[in-house]
Design an enzyme around this catalytic site. Structure first.
Site, mmCIF file in Angstrom:
data_model
loop_
_atom_site.group_PDB
_atom_site.id
_atom_site.type_symbol
_atom_site.label_atom_id
_atom_site.label_comp_id
_atom_site.label_asym_id
_atom_site.label_seq_id
_atom_site.Cartn_x
_atom_site.Cartn_y
_atom_site.Cartn_z
ATOM 1 N N ASP A 206 0.820 -1.204 0.000
ATOM 2 C CA ASP A 206 0.000 0.000 0.000
ATOM 3 C C ASP A 206 0.864 1.268 0.000
ATOM 4 O OD1 ASP A 206 -2.373 -1.379 -0.064
ATOM 5 O OD2 ASP A 206 -2.698 -1.309 2.102
ATOM 6 N N ARG B 174 -4.521 20.419 22.837
ATOM 7 C CA ARG B 174 -3.172 20.322 23.384
ATOM 8 C C ARG B 174 -2.804 18.851 23.442
ATOM 9 N NH1 ARG B 174 -5.525 24.662 25.900
ATOM 10 N NH2 ARG B 174 -4.210 26.543 26.124
ATOM 11 N N ASP C 140 0.040 15.639 21.442
ATOM 12 C CA ASP C 140 1.123 15.305 20.507
ATOM 13 C C ASP C 140 0.818 15.774 19.094
ATOM 14 O OD1 ASP C 140 2.481 14.173 22.559
ATOM 15 O OD2 ASP C 140 2.337 12.099 21.859
ATOM 16 N N THR D 110 -8.419 3.043 7.936
ATOM 17 C CA THR D 110 -7.973 1.722 8.403
ATOM 18 C C THR D 110 -6.492 1.708 8.753
ATOM 19 O OG1 THR D 110 -7.546 1.028 6.124
ATOM 20 C CG2 THR D 110 -9.717 0.522 7.036
ATOM 21 N N TYR E 81 -3.248 4.555 10.170
ATOM 22 C CA TYR E 81 -2.824 5.198 11.421
ATOM 23 C C TYR E 81 -4.037 5.590 12.260
ATOM 24 C CZ TYR E 81 0.217 8.233 14.299
ATOM 25 O OH TYR E 81 0.915 8.808 15.324
ATOM 26 N N ASN E 82 -5.091 6.038 11.598
ATOM 27 C CA ASN E 82 -6.315 6.433 12.291
ATOM 28 C C ASN E 82 -6.851 5.319 13.178
ATOM 29 O OD1 ASN E 82 -8.982 8.037 12.564
ATOM 30 N ND2 ASN E 82 -9.631 6.102 11.640
ATOM 31 N N SER F 282 -5.176 2.850 14.449
ATOM 32 C CA SER F 282 -4.243 2.635 15.555
ATOM 33 C C SER F 282 -4.459 3.637 16.683
ATOM 34 C CB SER F 282 -2.800 2.743 15.055
ATOM 35 O OG SER F 282 -2.531 1.758 14.078
ATOM 36 N N ALA G 185 -2.773 11.564 21.592
ATOM 37 C CA ALA G 185 -2.395 11.795 22.999
ATOM 38 C C ALA G 185 -2.784 13.187 23.473
ATOM 39 C CB ALA G 185 -0.894 11.568 23.187
#
Length: 265
Positions: free
Chosen positions: A51, A149, A151, A162, A164-165, A167, A186
């Site tokens: 991908d 506020r 990361d 499907t 990074y989102n 995760s 975070a």
């Protein structure tokens, strides 16, 4: 694909992969396809790899809306790769039958400080380039939603939902739903500071604005699909669901939910 016969092959050249690509070339010639020397000359762009390689192919060829993109994995299938160098029979079936269909994946259009614009197929991430809490004012259309506020923030397309989102705990969105999703990285939540604390799915009609608060953190960095770009001293990003889509080819028996089940269940 009867009216599309000029193919550009996008891949990283290695001895092992070159041998497999050569077999695909021979198969293509058998059905009347010609190999183009540049992507500008082609109306089909075939990316060999995972991908990530598919995303690179789309970025490097500047989101051609007059071309058809095909993902050919060197192994198992992916979300963007419906074919494999290990299964040439399936690829040959696609060349000679009507067992394939064209999908149009929505993309995101991002504008920095009202000037420089670019597109994403998968996702956009904004974070600090130094070890420091990033502060951003989040606007939906003209409404100030929150002051974030933490990361950083991630904005994903439906197909990027499907990756990074997911995760980060975001929702999986059907790729036929033109939308974008805002997900926190975070976030800082306590008695003094508060954010939404969950992902937010926005329709195609919405505009999302991320205004970077210049409190000494003037070194933000953004991720564009699988590439990074520094935006030092930039103040605002505007994100919309673009009218530009990426046309990809898939087998009719390989639905999004088949991919979802194969990847996660």
């Amino acid at each position: 694909m009867n009216d599309r016969k000029s193919v550009y092959l996008f891949y990283k050249k290695t001895d092992e992969l070159e041998e497999k690509v050569q077999r695909v070339r021979e198969l293509g010639r058998k059905y009347g396809f010609t190999m183009a020397d540049s992507p500008e000359e082609a109306n089909i762009i075939a990316a060999f790899g995972g991908d990530g390689t598919f995303l690179q192919a789309v970025q490097k060829t500047r989101f051609r809306d007059d071309a058809l993109y095909i993902g050919i994995n060197d192994g198992s299938f992916g979300f963007y790769t419906d074919f494999s160098t290990e299964d040439l029979e399936r690829l040959e079936l696609a060349m000679q039958t009507n067992m394939v269909e064209v999908l149009r994946y929505p993309t995101l259009e991002v504008t920095i400080d009202g000037d420089k614009s670019f597109h994403c197929l998968n996702e956009l991430s904004v974070r600090s380039n130094i070890i420091k809490t990033l502060v951003m004012d989040v606007y939906v259309d003209a409404l100030h939603l929150e002051t974030f506020r933490g990361d950083g923030l991630l904005v994903s397309s439906p197909t990027g939902s499907t990756a990074y989102n997911k995760s980060l705990g975001g929702s999986i969105v059907d790729p036929k739903l033109p939308s974008m999703q805002l997900t926190e990285m975070a976030s800082l939540n306590n008695n003094q500071y508060r954010t939404l604390g969950s992902s937010l799915v926005l329709s195609k009609e919405r505009e999302l604005r991320l205004s970077i608060v210049q409190d000494g953190n003037d070194h933000p960095i953004i991720g564009i699909d699988n590439e990074a770009m520094g935006i030092r001293h930039s103040r605002e990003l505007s994100i919309r669901v673009s009218d530009k889509s990426v046309k990809t080819l898939r087998m009719k028996d390989n639905l999004f939910y088949n991919k979802l089940k194969r990847s996660f269940l």
